[in-house]
Write a protein that holds these residues in place. Sequence first.
Motif, short mmCIF file in Angstrom:
data_model
loop_
_atom_site.label_atom_id
_atom_site.label_comp_id
_atom_site.label_asym_id
_atom_site.label_seq_id
_atom_site.Cartn_x
_atom_site.Cartn_y
_atom_site.Cartn_z
N PRO A 1 0.81 -1.22 0.00
CA PRO A 1 0.00 0.00 0.00
C PRO A 1 0.85 1.28 0.00
CG PRO A 1 0.00 -1.01 2.16
CD PRO A 1 0.67 -1.98 1.25
N GLY A 2 0.19 2.34 -0.46
CA GLY A 2 0.89 3.59 -0.67
C GLY A 2 1.06 3.83 -2.16
N ARG A 3 1.95 4.75 -2.50
CA ARG A 3 2.15 5.08 -3.91
C ARG A 3 2.82 3.93 -4.67
NH1 ARG A 3 4.98 10.92 -4.06
NH2 ARG A 3 6.43 9.80 -2.67
N MET A 4 2.29 3.66 -5.86
CA MET A 4 2.86 2.66 -6.75
C MET A 4 3.76 3.33 -7.79
SD MET A 4 -0.70 0.59 -7.26
CE MET A 4 -0.19 -0.27 -8.73
N ALA A 5 3.30 4.46 -8.32
CA ALA A 5 4.04 5.20 -9.33
C ALA A 5 3.67 6.67 -9.20
CB ALA A 5 3.71 4.68 -10.73
N TRP A 6 4.68 7.54 -9.32
CA TRP A 6 4.38 8.96 -9.20
C TRP A 6 5.45 9.76 -9.93
CZ3 TRP A 6 6.45 5.93 -5.45
CH2 TRP A 6 7.65 6.33 -4.88
N LEU A 7 5.04 10.94 -10.39
CA LEU A 7 5.95 11.86 -11.04
C LEU A 7 5.39 13.26 -10.82
CD1 LEU A 7 7.54 11.23 -14.55
CD2 LEU A 7 7.55 13.43 -13.37
N ASN A 8 6.07 14.04 -9.99
CA ASN A 8 5.57 15.35 -9.56
C ASN A 8 4.18 15.18 -8.95
OD1 ASN A 8 7.97 16.40 -10.52
ND2 ASN A 8 7.10 17.02 -12.49
N ASP A 9 3.16 15.87 -9.48
CA ASP A 9 1.81 15.79 -8.90
C ASP A 9 0.96 14.69 -9.51
OD1 ASP A 9 2.36 17.96 -7.26
OD2 ASP A 9 1.66 19.43 -8.73
N TRP A 10 1.48 13.96 -10.47
CA TRP A 10 0.74 12.83 -11.04
C TRP A 10 1.06 11.59 -10.21
CZ3 TRP A 10 1.83 13.16 -17.04
CH2 TRP A 10 1.48 14.44 -17.50
N SER A 11 0.03 10.82 -9.86
CA SER A 11 0.31 9.67 -9.00
C SER A 11 -0.72 8.56 -9.17
CB SER A 11 0.33 10.11 -7.52
OG SER A 11 -0.95 10.55 -7.11
N LEU A 12 -0.27 7.36 -8.87
CA LEU A 12 -1.11 6.17 -8.79
C LEU A 12 -0.77 5.48 -7.49
CD1 LEU A 12 -3.09 4.17 -10.19
CD2 LEU A 12 -1.06 3.02 -11.11
N ALA A 13 -1.77 5.33 -6.63
CA ALA A 13 -1.54 4.74 -5.30
C ALA A 13 -2.59 3.69 -5.00
CB ALA A 13 -1.56 5.84 -4.24
N MET A 14 -2.33 2.88 -3.98
CA MET A 14 -3.28 1.87 -3.53
C MET A 14 -3.40 1.94 -2.01
SD MET A 14 -3.24 -2.30 -4.11
CE MET A 14 -3.77 -2.21 -5.82
N ASP B 1 -5.06 0.60 1.85
CA ASP B 1 -5.02 -0.68 2.55
C ASP B 1 -6.15 -1.62 2.14
OD1 ASP B 1 -2.77 0.05 3.97
OD2 ASP B 1 -3.92 0.90 5.65
N ARG B 2 -7.23 -1.08 1.58
CA ARG B 2 -8.36 -1.91 1.14
C ARG B 2 -8.17 -2.41 -0.29
NH1 ARG B 2 -10.52 2.52 3.50
NH2 ARG B 2 -11.04 3.43 1.47
N GLY B 3 -7.11 -1.98 -0.95
CA GLY B 3 -6.87 -2.41 -2.32
C GLY B 3 -7.47 -1.50 -3.37
N ASP B 4 -8.03 -0.35 -2.95
CA ASP B 4 -8.55 0.62 -3.91
C ASP B 4 -7.41 1.43 -4.51
OD1 ASP B 4 -11.08 -0.21 -3.03
OD2 ASP B 4 -11.14 1.38 -1.51
N LEU B 5 -7.49 1.70 -5.80
CA LEU B 5 -6.50 2.55 -6.45
C LEU B 5 -6.94 4.01 -6.37
CD1 LEU B 5 -5.64 0.55 -9.71
CD2 LEU B 5 -4.31 0.70 -7.62
N MET B 6 -5.98 4.89 -6.18
CA MET B 6 -6.21 6.33 -6.16
C MET B 6 -5.35 6.95 -7.26
SD MET B 6 -8.14 5.90 -3.54
CE MET B 6 -8.63 7.58 -3.17
N LEU B 7 -6.01 7.61 -8.18
CA LEU B 7 -5.33 8.11 -9.38
C LEU B 7 -5.51 9.62 -9.49
CD1 LEU B 7 -5.49 6.47 -12.89
CD2 LEU B 7 -6.11 8.86 -12.63
N LYS B 8 -4.40 10.34 -9.70
CA LYS B 8 -4.47 11.80 -9.80
C LYS B 8 -3.52 12.31 -10.88
CE LYS B 8 -5.60 12.75 -4.93
NZ LYS B 8 -5.20 13.51 -3.71
N ALA B 9 -4.01 13.27 -11.64
CA ALA B 9 -3.18 14.01 -12.59
C ALA B 9 -3.86 15.33 -12.87
CB ALA B 9 -2.99 13.22 -13.88
N ASP B 10 -3.10 16.38 -12.90
CA ASP B 10 -3.65 17.72 -13.17
C ASP B 10 -2.54 18.55 -13.81
OD1 ASP B 10 -4.46 20.53 -12.84
OD2 ASP B 10 -6.10 19.70 -11.67
#
Length: 389
Positions: A150-163, A165-174
């Motif tokens: 759990p935590g971030r899987m891949a990130w670059l500056n403010d773009w990120s893909l994380a998971m 503890d429940r296995g949900d993915l959190m995706l952000k890019a702006d």
Amino acid sequence: MISEAKKPIPHSLTVSCCSPRIWLMVAVLQLNGLLLSHQAHAASTEWKEALPGWKYVFPRDHGPHSNFKTEWWYATGNLTDEQGHEYGFQLTFFRQGILPGGKPAGSSRFRLSELPFAHFAFTDVGAHTFRSYQISSRGAFGEAGFAIPPGRMAWLNDWSLAMNDRGDLMLKADTQQQGEERGVDLKLVEERAPLIHGVDGISRKSSKPGHASHYYSLTHLKATGSVIVNGKAHAVSGLVWFDHEWATNQLDKGDSGWDWSGLHLSNGDDLMIFQIRDSQGKPSFLTGTLRTPEGKVQTINDLSMTPHDPWKSPHTGGLYPSSWDIKIPSRNLELTLSPKVSDQELVLSPFAYWEGAVRAKGVKSGTSITAEGYLEMTGYGGKTLGLGE
């Protein structure tokens, strides 16, 4: 003597990669002079290859595989807001290895062991607009990287893909460019188990031995969250397809491009298909994976993809198919695939490729069926490094 980082780049480069998409990332990194290093040459014989027998373990395999040279995390989705407006997005993080196994303990933060790179594209279907962006970083200060969740899987500056503890993915890019803003902020709930592509832990990329990758997908991610268009947030929901792939070995020489699609069918099936084209533009290798709602998985060996109605890009002059006829006799399935917006071409000098939201309609076992998903087409819009002349 010309340093490795400043050597001129030839028109055709042999690129060691696990997937057709990796050619795109490697080409840009080579243009930036990042891959041509003494470290890469010294370590070139130590990389692992994708071989039969890989046993997938999660969450370990959601994270990076630093003993393989190339890797990517890729999410695409079709979303709808509360007013029924449609949107599409692509967010991809690439890892190009330089040192097998990662950075040695005690190394300087400025010593490169891998090169992060990312693409973000956004389609506003109702407005018929498409925007695409790319960023890269050395990651020396933690602004880019990869990790096991759990935590971030891949990130670059403010773009990120994380998971979480429940296995949900959190995706952000702006991102903002030339006075325009596009962004996504999504929670992705996994509704189905990971889909493993290929046989015995590998996804073959050629009929010849030695060309394969490790490749799985989270095909049915229920998305909720928001998209941002010029500072205005829109609540959205939809379905997202996530791919993760890694390997070292290269594709066959002489291939000119590829066509890939991940589709959600209205009967609940998940379908991934791709073909690789030779120097004459003819299919040299085709395959796919289909999973039913009940969880039955079939590797597709009787796939055909027939292009129709060329669309001419106003940016590159490239001629891309504007529709595809997909046939899989073993599943009694026929689909006609078409884009939601014609112009979804990413123009990244000196190459371009088309990646965008699509819809499909057709027949399965005599019953009408529809589909939504994403389509990627390369080798149509100008020269692509790694593909040859």
